[in-house]
Design an enzyme around this catalytic site. Sequence first.
Site, PDB file in Angstrom:
ATOM      1  N   HIS A  81     -34.128  54.802 -77.492  1.00  0.00           N
ATOM      2  CA  HIS A  81     -35.485  54.799 -78.207  1.00  0.00           C
ATOM      3  C   HIS A  81     -36.525  55.713 -77.118  1.00  0.00           C
ATOM      4  CE1 HIS A  81     -37.906  53.035 -81.523  1.00  0.00           C
ATOM      5  NE2 HIS A  81     -38.574  53.974 -81.106  1.00  0.00           N
ATOM      6  N   HIS A  95     -30.408  61.300 -72.435  1.00  0.00           N
ATOM      7  CA  HIS A  95     -30.320  60.555 -71.010  1.00  0.00           C
ATOM      8  C   HIS A  95     -29.110  59.605 -71.185  1.00  0.00           C
ATOM      9  CE1 HIS A  95     -33.274  58.020 -73.057  1.00  0.00           C
ATOM     10  NE2 HIS A  95     -32.846  57.150 -72.162  1.00  0.00           N
ATOM     11  N   CYS A 107     -31.517  58.293 -53.826  1.00  0.00           N
ATOM     12  CA  CYS A 107     -31.411  59.546 -52.795  1.00  0.00           C
ATOM     13  C   CYS A 107     -30.845  59.000 -51.610  1.00  0.00           C
ATOM     14  CB  CYS A 107     -32.417  60.194 -52.440  1.00  0.00           C
ATOM     15  SG  CYS A 107     -33.511  58.966 -51.257  1.00  0.00           S
ATOM     16  N   ARG A 113     -26.267  51.555 -81.383  1.00  0.00           N
ATOM     17  CA  ARG A 113     -26.225  52.775 -80.610  1.00  0.00           C
ATOM     18  C   ARG A 113     -25.093  53.635 -81.471  1.00  0.00           C
ATOM     19  NH1 ARG A 113     -30.283  52.575 -78.275  1.00  0.00           N
ATOM     20  NH2 ARG A 113     -30.613  52.661 -75.898  1.00  0.00           N
TER      21      ARG A 113
HETATM   22  P1  NAD Z   1     -34.662  50.226 -80.702  1.00  0.00           P
HETATM   23  O1  NAD Z   1     -35.599  50.912 -81.597  1.00  0.00           O
HETATM   24  O2  NAD Z   1     -32.890  50.297 -80.932  1.00  0.00           O
HETATM   25  O3  NAD Z   1     -34.941  48.575 -80.619  1.00  0.00           O
HETATM   26  C1  NAD Z   1     -36.372  48.289 -80.707  1.00  0.00           C
HETATM   27  C2  NAD Z   1     -36.523  47.151 -81.454  1.00  0.00           C
HETATM   28  O4  NAD Z   1     -37.679  46.554 -81.179  1.00  0.00           O
HETATM   29  C3  NAD Z   1     -36.394  47.305 -82.990  1.00  0.00           C
HETATM   30  O5  NAD Z   1     -35.354  46.364 -83.741  1.00  0.00           O
HETATM   31  C4  NAD Z   1     -37.602  47.079 -83.399  1.00  0.00           C
HETATM   32  O6  NAD Z   1     -37.674  46.260 -84.555  1.00  0.00           O
HETATM   33  C5  NAD Z   1     -38.270  46.151 -82.523  1.00  0.00           C
HETATM   34  N1  NAD Z   1     -39.759  45.935 -82.395  1.00  0.00           N
HETATM   35  C6  NAD Z   1     -40.497  47.006 -82.498  1.00  0.00           C
HETATM   36  N2  NAD Z   1     -41.933  46.450 -82.337  1.00  0.00           N
HETATM   37  C7  NAD Z   1     -41.984  45.198 -82.028  1.00  0.00           C
HETATM   38  C8  NAD Z   1     -42.804  44.168 -82.109  1.00  0.00           C
HETATM   39  N3  NAD Z   1     -44.284  44.334 -81.925  1.00  0.00           N
HETATM   40  N4  NAD Z   1     -42.245  42.959 -81.960  1.00  0.00           N
HETATM   41  C9  NAD Z   1     -40.896  42.600 -82.075  1.00  0.00           C
HETATM   42  N5  NAD Z   1     -39.952  43.655 -82.411  1.00  0.00           N
HETATM   43  C10 NAD Z   1     -40.496  44.690 -82.087  1.00  0.00           C
HETATM   44  O7  NAD Z   1     -34.814  50.626 -79.284  1.00  0.00           O
HETATM   45  P2  NAD Z   1     -34.095  50.626 -77.855  1.00  0.00           P
HETATM   46  O8  NAD Z   1     -33.264  51.910 -77.552  1.00  0.00           O
HETATM   47  O9  NAD Z   1     -33.160  49.163 -77.703  1.00  0.00           O
HETATM   48  O10 NAD Z   1     -35.258  50.452 -76.589  1.00  0.00           O
HETATM   49  C11 NAD Z   1     -35.874  49.495 -76.354  1.00  0.00           C
HETATM   50  C12 NAD Z   1     -37.071  49.827 -75.551  1.00  0.00           C
HETATM   51  O11 NAD Z   1     -36.518  49.879 -74.236  1.00  0.00           O
HETATM   52  C13 NAD Z   1     -37.849  51.144 -75.775  1.00  0.00           C
HETATM   53  O12 NAD Z   1     -39.003  51.066 -75.445  1.00  0.00           O
HETATM   54  C14 NAD Z   1     -37.321  51.921 -74.770  1.00  0.00           C
HETATM   55  O13 NAD Z   1     -38.114  53.047 -74.656  1.00  0.00           O
HETATM   56  C15 NAD Z   1     -37.159  51.148 -73.657  1.00  0.00           C
HETATM   57  N6  NAD Z   1     -36.415  51.362 -72.543  1.00  0.00           N
HETATM   58  C16 NAD Z   1     -36.601  51.200 -71.131  1.00  0.00           C
HETATM   59  C17 NAD Z   1     -35.893  51.448 -70.326  1.00  0.00           C
HETATM   60  C18 NAD Z   1     -36.198  50.928 -68.927  1.00  0.00           C
HETATM   61  O14 NAD Z   1     -35.634  51.405 -67.858  1.00  0.00           O
HETATM   62  N7  NAD Z   1     -37.454  49.973 -68.721  1.00  0.00           N
HETATM   63  C19 NAD Z   1     -34.649  51.950 -70.564  1.00  0.00           C
HETATM   64  C20 NAD Z   1     -34.174  52.063 -71.812  1.00  0.00           C
HETATM   65  C21 NAD Z   1     -35.027  52.126 -72.839  1.00  0.00           C
HETATM   66 ZN    ZN Z   2     -32.929  55.112 -72.407  1.00  0.00          ZN
HETATM   67 ZN    ZN Z   3     -34.328  57.627 -52.423  1.00  0.00          ZN
END
Ligand code: NAD
Ligand code: ZN
Ligand code: ZN
Length: 435
Positions: free
Chosen positions: A104, A125, A155, A428
């Site tokens: 996402h 990514h 690093c 995925r």
């Molecule tokens: P995804 O779109 O597959 O899943 C997100 C889910 O959240 C969906 O099922 C959606 O219906 C639900 N959702 C949206 N708003 C909501 C709300 N207010 N309440 C409840 N559910 C809600 O996305 P994903 O690929 O699983 O990624 C999830 C999140 O994690 C994204 O924000 C992404 O950017 C983030 N992410 C963060 C990191 C990190 O390292 N912190 C790494 C990867 C992804």
């Molecule tokens: Zn990611």
């Molecule tokens: Zn480092």
Amino acid sequence: MSSYMGHRLTGTNLTPPFNKLNKKSFDTYFSSIKAAFWGLETKGFRSIHSPIESAMSSTAGLVIPCKAAVAWEAGKPLVIEQVEVAPPQALEVRIKIKYTSLCHTDLYFWEAKGQTPLFPRIFGHEAAGIVESVGEGVSDLKVGDHVLPVFTGECGECRHCQSEESNMCDLLRINTDRGVMISDGKSRFSIDGVPINHFLGTSTFSEYTVVHRGCLAKLNPLAPLDKVCVLSCGISTGLGATLNVAKPKKGSSVAVFGLGAVGLAAAEGARIAGASRIIGVDLNPSRFEEAKKFGVTEFVNPKEHDRPVQQVIAEMTNGGVDRSVECTGHIDAMIAAFECVHDGWGVAVLVGVPNKEAVFMTKPINLLNERTLKGTFFGNYKPRTDLPSVVEMYMNKKLELDKFITHRLPFSDINKAFELMLKGQGLRCIINMEE
Ligand code: NAD
Ligand code: ZN
Ligand code: ZN
């Protein structure tokens, strides 16, 4: 004109064997030889110089023309273009991407709503690939190594890399606004000499990409790349957010907000840790059926309640859950995830990537009442040090990946993967770069 070092390798002056082995035949040839030689390598014949190395190194130092999905404008379909990929510079590695998937975070930055727009850009990514050539000073990766690129690096030398607690490397930590390589502030991608921006230092929606050495985890060569590619972001992130950061105790209750791949990996972490109640929260009811395969025991759809979801969860759990993990990126869900943990011991972990302007608001008393709020990138895993062991969890059957992979598409159909995610369908989608 391209200002890259190295010679240009254009459609007309391709030199054998690259010319002969380009695209499909290159990989078929490569895979068959590789399969034969892994056997020898594991039996102690590592020193043998396989034809793989000479085949791969024929492109070393040259600009490689290849296909990449370029985002020219926010929210507009990607266009498969012929791009030129410059050779890796010092401490960089050029890899051939075999499989990539869509997370996402790609979608947020492609939509660029509430994020800094930077176009044209090559997104992607979450992927797996094979080292094609290495730049100066790269000694621990070689041509033919299987690798996972990671959006945050290691690093190995800074205070964060030296700390057992942090994966926020000073040099290579996630930077969503940078579109160039850190060594020289330039892009390695161009079309007719016009630079195309990188994304997260990985840009895996390209047949070839250049990545800093510190953002590559070396893999067990037996790990299937079309499966373990999902460990390069989403699944490791969710899993680590629970296992490394929330750390639920056996028998505890865990709420997971957002049941996409990241959230379900967080649920998987809760199951592995022995949680007895795993409460899944999502606005999309179609997620609930899928989530049952991940050990989620109860479901809450905030839309079906006339009171805040944190209150609903507190009522279900006699005062709040022991742990919560937020995987949506929406500020309301972040606040609810924090406010639904039990006072005295509850820990909430934020994982979702919020809008740039989002502000987290809660009453300070919620913290004074001994709740803890944390956040994490990449589940606190150090990519180079820790990711190989996550891959081993899959190889040893402690972690299932198949259930996260709901769709497969050829690279030419990459826009369909965006459509699926926009519609909230599936988890995925693996994109095969060779099709
Ligand atoms: P995804 O779109 O597959 O899943 C997100 C889910 O959240 C969906 O099922 C959606 O219906 C639900 N959702 C949206 N708003 C909501 C709300 N207010 N309440 C409840 N559910 C809600 O996305 P994903 O690929 O699983 O990624 C999830 C999140 O994690 C994204 O924000 C992404 O950017 C983030 N992410 C963060 C990191 C990190 O390292 N912190 C790494 C990867 C992804
Ligand atoms: Zn990611
Ligand atoms: Zn480092």
